[in-house]
Scaffold this active site. Structure first.
Site, PDB file in Angstrom:
ATOM      1  N   HIS A  37      25.032  -0.998  16.842  1.00  0.00           N
ATOM      2  CA  HIS A  37      26.234  -1.620  16.069  1.00  0.00           C
ATOM      3  C   HIS A  37      25.884  -2.250  14.999  1.00  0.00           C
ATOM      4  O   HIS A  37      26.417  -2.347  13.786  1.00  0.00           O
ATOM      5  CB  HIS A  37      26.984  -2.435  17.110  1.00  0.00           C
ATOM      6  CG  HIS A  37      27.764  -1.498  18.180  1.00  0.00           C
ATOM      7  ND1 HIS A  37      27.433  -1.855  19.538  1.00  0.00           N
ATOM      8  CD2 HIS A  37      28.665  -0.648  17.944  1.00  0.00           C
ATOM      9  CE1 HIS A  37      28.229  -0.823  20.243  1.00  0.00           C
ATOM     10  NE2 HIS A  37      28.724  -0.069  19.141  1.00  0.00           N
ATOM     11  N   SER A 197      22.828   3.194  22.472  1.00  0.00           N
ATOM     12  CA  SER A 197      23.935   3.088  23.037  1.00  0.00           C
ATOM     13  C   SER A 197      24.499   2.139  24.063  1.00  0.00           C
ATOM     14  O   SER A 197      23.532   1.765  24.682  1.00  0.00           O
ATOM     15  CB  SER A 197      24.245   4.615  23.629  1.00  0.00           C
ATOM     16  OG  SER A 197      25.260   4.595  24.510  1.00  0.00           O
TER      17      SER A 197
END
Length: 526
Positions: A37, A197
């Site tokens: 992210h 992830s």
């Protein structure tokens, strides 16, 4: 950083697009923020020129919403990691200006049963993850479309790891006519290659070591391909066996076209980019990854009529993407200059053909970054832009001997790929298997205006605009009606009309089209 909890707060913070002083970039997440992210946020923070050339620092908005619509009955919606405080601190430290964390009731005020759904094309949802996760991509598309309607960002940033999701959301944005750029960003990986992830935190220490077999197996495929082993079902079966031997349960390992997501039986000689996509179970955790395969480096073909600005934007686009710039128009101009130098009639093919024997034509990058055109070692870069050359280049280029000779030379230059070429028949005749084909054009009036400006800047006499329009229209007719390699838009080319667009805006449009076909994972930006 501002924490926004309601749609009204979000609208006020975003403001109407027409009143914004800076671009607004949006990164949607379900929280549990990790370095993957953060790499998206870092890309969102990068400054990029606006259409008028001004460089502005973007505002970055991150959403945090665990979307119930994309979870199946046994996919762990309730147990999905949630820590708003930690995510706020992570986002703020990364430079995010606002984080939108709505409740389910806030985003779905009438409840799920009353929500208008967005249903992407079945052809894109029916393969890969869509086979075992019915309703998943419909849920993703519905929520992202809702967020885009509320935010109306300039750019939506998504990770390339979730490739199927990226393809589907690009299609949703295009089909709904949403005015937002969709930018795919390179997959962030841990030191052993495991793709980042939020689900990785579910893995036990033993399972985490076991999960490393997934990227290792994909790397092994690349090594075998480099050694000359053909890509087909035997290699895919070997990949499955490697994964199963490591104790992973293979859900799928499929070779597909990265744009259509439809199966490919093999990497045929003419095939462009291919995607080898994999989903496995490691314990109770589902992991996905993929390998992008190119039989050669990417090729971009940019065609269009005279005066459309192809040379200017192609040169800048090539530099930005780290591609070699192949100016085929300059090559035809150089031959025309050579014909004129010998006093030969531009319409006399029989007299022109002997002039091609022993002709040494080369393109070189100058020290200032510009392209130099040499004929038998003589620099003709400026000479080939003379109006007398412009007036005869179509006639010379129409001869079969000229087309065939230069096409062979251009195709030889493109055997390894890694280039962008512009001209009249690049996508139709020279590089029919180019990864991206663009038909770059503008109205006759706009091209006449640009031609007048170019002549003035180069110190040539400037004819009346009406005369320039007539000349351009006549050249269009000659180029499109000639027997040999006529000017026409390739069936799979994207038409880009540049009236009212500055150079930076056209380049940005080309980059966006390129990234739809060639991901950063396959070809990072230079």
């Amino acid at each position: 950083m501002i924490l926004l909890r309601t749609c009204d707060e979000l609208r006020r913070w975003c403001g109407p697009p027409q009143r914004r002083q800076r671009p607004l970039n949006f990164v949607p997440t379900m929280g549990a923020l990790h370095p993957g992210h953060l790499s998206l946020i870092s890309s969102a923070l990068q400054t990029r020129p606006s259409p008028n050339g001004e460089v502005l620092r973007p505002r970055v908005l991150v959403s945090l919403f665990v979307n119930p619509l994309q979870f199946g009955p046994r996919e762990g919606f309730v147990s999905y990691p949630r820590d708003l405080g930690a995510d706020c601190r992570t986002a703020e430290n990364a430079g995010v200006e606002a984080l939108f964390a709505p409740s389910e009731q806030e985003l779905f005020p009438g409840g799920e049963s009353e929500l208008t759904r967005v249903i992407p094309p079945p052809s894109l949802m029916g393969s890969l993850c869509g086979r075992s996760r019915p309703g998943h991509f419909e849920g993703v598309a519905t929520v992202v479309a809702r967020l885009l309607a509320l935010i109306r960002p300039d750019c939506l940033l998504l990770g390339e790891k979730d490739w199927q999701q990226l393809v589907i959301l690009r299609r949703v944005v295009a089909d709904l006519g949403l005015a937002v750029e969709v930018r795919g960003c390179r997959t962030w990986r841990e030191p052993d290659g495991l793709a980042g992830s939020s689900r990785n935190r579910y893995l036990s220490a033993q399972e985490r070591r076991q999960a490393a077999a997934l990227p290792a197996a994909l790397r092994s495929v690349r090594v075998r391909l480099a050694a000359g082993e053909p890509l087909g079902e035997p290699m895919v079966q070997k990949l499955r066996l490697d994964l199963e031997t490591a104790g992973l349960i293979v859900e799928y390992a499929d070779l597909v076209d990265p744009a259509s997501l439809q199966p490919l039986p093999t990497l045929a000689g003419g095939q462009r980019l291919s995607l080898l996509a994999v989903a496995v179970r490691c314990g109770s955790t589902r992991l996905i990854d993929h390998l992008l395969l190119m039989p050669r480096l990417p090729i971009v073909a940019i065609d269009g009529p005279a005066g459309a600005g192809k040379s200017t934007v192609t040169r800048a686009f090539a530099k930005q993407m780290g591609l070699i710039y192949l100016d085929t128009g300059a090559m035809y101009r150089a031959v025309t200059w050579w014909v004129q130098r010998h006093g030969v009639d531009a319409a006399d093919a029989a007299a022109i053909e002997p002039l091609l024997t022993g002709l040494e034509l080369s393109l070189e990058g100058g020290g200032d970054g510009d392209l130099r055109v040499l004929v038998n070692g003589h620099d003709v870069t400026v000479a080939i832009r003379d109006p007398s050359v412009t007036a005869q280049v179509s006639a010379v280029a129409a001869h079969a001997c000229v087309r065939e000779g230069l096409t062979r030379q251009q195709q030889a230059m493109g055997e390894k790929g890694g280039l962008v070429a512009e001209g009249r028949d690049i996508g139709t005749a020279v590089f029919p298997h180019a990864d991206l084909k663009v038909f770059l054009t503008a109205t006759v009036a706009e091209r006449a205006r640009r031609r007048a400006l170019d002549l003035e800047q180069r110190g040539f006499a400037v004819p009346p605009l009406m005369d320039l329009e007539t000349q351009i229209a006549e050249r269009d007719h000659l180029d499109s009606s000639r027997t040999i390699a006529p000017l026409r838009q390739a069936e799979d080319a994207v038409k880009l009309i540049t009236d009212g667009m500055g150079v930076e805006a056209v380049i940005e449009a080309l980059v966006e089209l390129f990234r739809e076909r060639v991901p950063e994972d396959a070809w990072p930006e230079s």
